[in-house]
Design a protein around this motif. Structure first.
Motif, PDB file in Angstrom:
ATOM      1  N   SER A   8       1.696  -6.652  -5.793  1.00  0.00           N
ATOM      2  CA  SER A   8       1.294  -6.036  -7.064  1.00  0.00           C
ATOM      3  C   SER A   8       2.000  -4.715  -7.320  1.00  0.00           C
ATOM      4  O   SER A   8       1.878  -4.156  -8.403  1.00  0.00           O
ATOM      5  N   THR A  57       3.604  -0.731  -5.894  1.00  0.00           N
ATOM      6  CA  THR A  57       3.109   0.639  -5.682  1.00  0.00           C
ATOM      7  C   THR A  57       3.654   1.487  -6.813  1.00  0.00           C
ATOM      8  O   THR A  57       4.874   1.547  -7.012  1.00  0.00           O
ATOM      9  N   SER A 105       0.835  -1.192   0.000  1.00  0.00           N
ATOM     10  CA  SER A 105       0.000   0.000   0.000  1.00  0.00           C
ATOM     11  C   SER A 105       0.869   1.240   0.000  1.00  0.00           C
ATOM     12  O   SER A 105       1.975   1.229   0.550  1.00  0.00           O
ATOM     13  N   ARG A 117      -1.533   1.521  -3.646  1.00  0.00           N
ATOM     14  CA  ARG A 117      -1.326   1.000  -5.002  1.00  0.00           C
ATOM     15  C   ARG A 117      -0.773   2.089  -5.907  1.00  0.00           C
ATOM     16  O   ARG A 117       0.040   1.810  -6.793  1.00  0.00           O
TER      17      ARG A 117
END
Lengths: 116, 113
Positions: free
Chosen positions: A109, A111, A7, A9
């Motif tokens: 995924s 940032t 976090s 993203r």
């Protein structure tokens, strides 16, 4: 199954500002790695932590610092941001440091940091 | 200086045919090689690996070949499927460097139905 959580993203900052990226590893994973992928570039290793201690250091600028906390999550702190810091920042986690377990690296995924 | 190079930024293959992705490296200290697959908006996921003591490793439709003398490895996917369309990264790690990976620039594979 729980994966590596990163976090935020997406993050937009201006030059000379600071940013903090967070990474929550897979439960029971004790090792965290940070990678930076600039536009059109290959992922570059920044830094890693094992059991809350820095284990390897790559091409991490002095303006950046990172740490791993008691709950094994990690934060990448970036200060005096520059335009060239705009990149996708990946975090990966694994259990242990044993050689040959690279396939046990699980990536988040990422940032996406944009510095304006 | 790039230690791991993937000279083909993209590759287009027909479904059912073989996909061959290539990777070259310069650091002779690398002793472990991996391929990662990445879909858009996701992190890389491990696909297959090979140790420098081997010259071939096979896992289902995926086979990795290593030519140490040429410092070259390749990933073969056969038969290719549309779901294989992704960016494939070659990565290497060095002896005594833990799990620190050096990545290539990636090859975008497009498998056409």
């Amino acid at each position: 199954a729980a994966g590596v959580i990163q976090s935020p993203r997406h993050l937009i900052k201006e030059k000379r500002e600071t940013a903090t990226l967070k990474c929550y590893p897979i439960p029971r994973h004790d090792t965290v790695y940070w990678y930076q992928q600039g536009p059109g570039q290959d992922p570059q290793f920044l830094i890693s932590f094992y059991e809350k201690m820095q284990s390897d250091k790559g091409s991490i600028p002095d303006r950046f610092s990172a740490q791993q906390f008691s709950d094994y999550h990690s934060e990448l702190n970036m200060s005096s941001l520059e335009l060239g810091d705009s990149a996708l920042y990946f975090c990966a986690s694994s259990f242990g440091l044993q050689k040959g377990s690279s396939e046990k690296l699980f990536f988040g995924s990422g940032t996406q940091l944009s510095v304006l | 200086d790039q230690q791991v190079k993937q000279n083909s930024p993209s590759l287009s293959v027909q479904e059912g045919r073989i996909s061959i992705l290539n990777c070259d490296y310069t650091n002779s200290m690398f002793d472990y090689f991996l391929w990662y697959k990445k879909y858009p908006a996701e992190g890389p996921t491990f696909l297959i690996s090979i140790s420098s003591i081997k010259d071939k490793n096979e896992d289902g439709r995926f086979t990795v070949f290593l030519n140490k003398s040429a410092k070259h490895l390749s990933l073969h996917i056969v038969p290719s499927q549309p779901g294989d369309s992704a960016v494939y990264f070659c990565a290497a790690s060095e002896a005594n460097a833990g799990n620190m990976l050096t990545f290539g620039g990636g090859t975008r594979l497009m498998v056409k139905p």
